[in-house]
Design an enzyme around this catalytic site. Structure first.
Site: not given
Length: 360
Positions: A17, A257
Site C-alpha cells: 500500500d 501490487e
C-alpha cells in the site's frame, strides 16, 4: 496557483500500500507539479521505503512531499482541493467534514486487477449521504481503465538475447509472502541442472530460507549454496534499487501490487503472488491477469507459465514445474517483453488520474 492534493494511505499489505502511494505521490509532485500531502497511519513500515522519515514527527517534508502522520490526534481541519483515498482506506470523519467546507473532490483509488469488471466500474460515482460524491478510479491493463504507475524516466523494455539464460547462471530475485512454498521452491532449484543465483532482500521470509540451508539465521551480505542454488541475502532495498534488481535478473518472484507492476516494466519473466484473500478470491484475479497479459504467448509456454503461477500459490512446489519453466524460458521471455511493450504504449496512471480529476 498550484493544486493541493492529499493522498491517504492505510498500511495493510506491509509494503504494497505504502509502496504504491509513495510512488504515486512522488510522480504527482515531480511530473505534474502538484502540492502533495501523503497521510500515512504506520510510519514505521513507511520508513523502510522512506529511510529519511522521522517516526516522532507528525508532519515532515521528504522529497518535496509533506508526509503527515495519520493518527487520532492529527489536525484534519485543512482539507485539500483533491483527495485521493487509497484502497478504500476510510477517511477520518473530521477530515470529511473539512472536505465539505472546502468543496473538495474525492477519488477512491482502487486495487489493481485485470478482471473484466474493472472497466465497467472505473470512473463510476457513489453519492454520499452528506451530499458529496465519491468517484472510483480503477487502475488496469486496458485503455478503458486507469492505467499503471509508470514514471517518465522508465525506458521501454529492451530485447534480451534468447540464449542468455540458457548458457549462464540464471539470476533470480525472490520477494514473496511467507506462506509461499519457499522451501520446496529452493529444493527444486537446488536439485536442478541449471545453476541459479538467487537474490533475497531482507524480509520476513529469511527464517525459512535459513532453515532450508540448516542455519539458525542469515545476515545481509551472506551467501550460501546447496546443489545448483546459491542464495545471496540483500539488504531491504529502496524502490529505485529494487527496480534495478528486477532488470538485472532473468526471473523475478514478486508479490502484491507495487513489485508486480515494476516487474512488468522490467520486461523479464516473473511469477506473481497476489495478496492472499479469503475463499481463494485471489485466484480468479491471478487467472485473469495471466489470460490478459500473455495473450500472444504460444500455448505450450502459456500452460507452463500458468502451472508455475498456480504451483506458487499452493502449499508445495514440484521440481518438474521449475524444470519446465526453465525449458520454456525463451518463449516466456519473448512474450513477456511483448506484453510489457504493449502496456508501455498506454498512458500512465498518474497522467490519466490528473486528467480525470481536472474534469470532475
Amino acid at each position: 496557483m498550484t493544486q493541493r492534493w492529499d493522498v491517504f494511505c492505510k498500511v495493510v499489505d506491509n509494503f504494497g500500500d505504502i509502496g504504491v502511494c509513495w510512488r504515486l505521490a512522488r510522480q504527482l509532485q515531480s511530473e505534474h507539479q502538484l502540492d502533495i500531502r501523503l497521510w500515512v497511519d504506520d510510519l514505521q513500515v513507511a520508513q523502510r521505503l522512506i529511510p529519511s522519515l522521522t517516526l516522532a514527527a507528525t508532519e515532515q517534508r521528504v522529497e518535496d512531499i509533506r508526509v503527515m502522520h495519520w493518527c487520532a490526534d492529527a489536525d484534519f481541519s485543512d482539507a485539500a482541493d483533491m483527495v485521493i483515498e487509497a484502497f478504500a482506506c476510510g477517511l477520518p470523519p473530521a477530515y470529511i467534514a473539512a472536505m465539505q467546507q472546502q468543496q473538495s473532490r474525492w477519488v477512491n483509488l482502487e486495487y489493481l486487477t485485470a478482471e473484466a469488471w474493472a472497466e465497467d466500474f472505473h470512473a463510476k460515482t457513489s453519492p454520499q449521504a452528506n451530499g458529496m460524491v465519491r468517484h472510483f478510479y480503477f487502475p488496469g491493463f486496458t485503455q478503458a481503465t486507469g492505467g499503471l504507475i509508470r514514471e517518465r524516466h522508465i525506458p521501454p523494455p529492451v530485447l534480451h538475447p534468447p540464449a542468455e539464460q540458457a548458457v549462464n547462471t540464471c539470476k533470480v530475485s525472490l520477494f514473496c509472502y511467507p506462506h509461499a512454498p519457499i522451501i520446496s521452491l529452493l529444493s527444486a532449484i537446488a536439485e536442478g541442472k541449471q545453476p541459479v543465483h538467487c537474490y533475497v532482500p531482507s524480509t520476513t521470509i529469511l527464517p525459512q530460507v535459513a532453515d532450508f540451508f540448516g542455519k539458525t539465521s542469515l545476515q545481509v551480505g551472506q551467501m550460501v549454496s546447496h546443489g545448483a542454488l546459491t542464495v545471496e541475502v540483500l539488504p531491504f532495498l529502496s524502490q529505485a534499487d529494487y527496480d534495478q534488481l528486477l532488470t538485472r535478473c532473468d526471473i523475478n518472484f514478486v508479490r502484491g501490487e507495487d513489485s508486480w507492476v515494476r516487474a512488468i516494466w522490467a520486461g523479464k519473466p516473473f511469477i506473481w503472488q497476489p495478496y492472499l484473500q479469503e475463499e481463494g478470491a485471489h485466484i480468479p484475479k491471478l487467472k485473469a491477469f495471466l489470460a490478459q497479459h500473455y495473450q500472444s504467448m504460444p500455448i505450450t509456454a502459456l500452460n507452463v507459465s500458468q502451472a508455475m503461477h498456480m504451483a506458487w500459490q499452493d502449499t508445495a512446489f514440484q521440481a518438474s514445474v521449475w524444470d519446465d519453466y526453465l525449458a520454456a524460458w525463451s518463449s516466456i521471455n519473448a512474450a513477456t517483453q511483448e506484453a510489457s511493450r504493449t502496456l508501455f504504449s498506454q498512458t500512465d496512471l498518474a497522467s490519466k488520474l490528473v486528467i480525470f480529476c481536472n474534469n470532475l
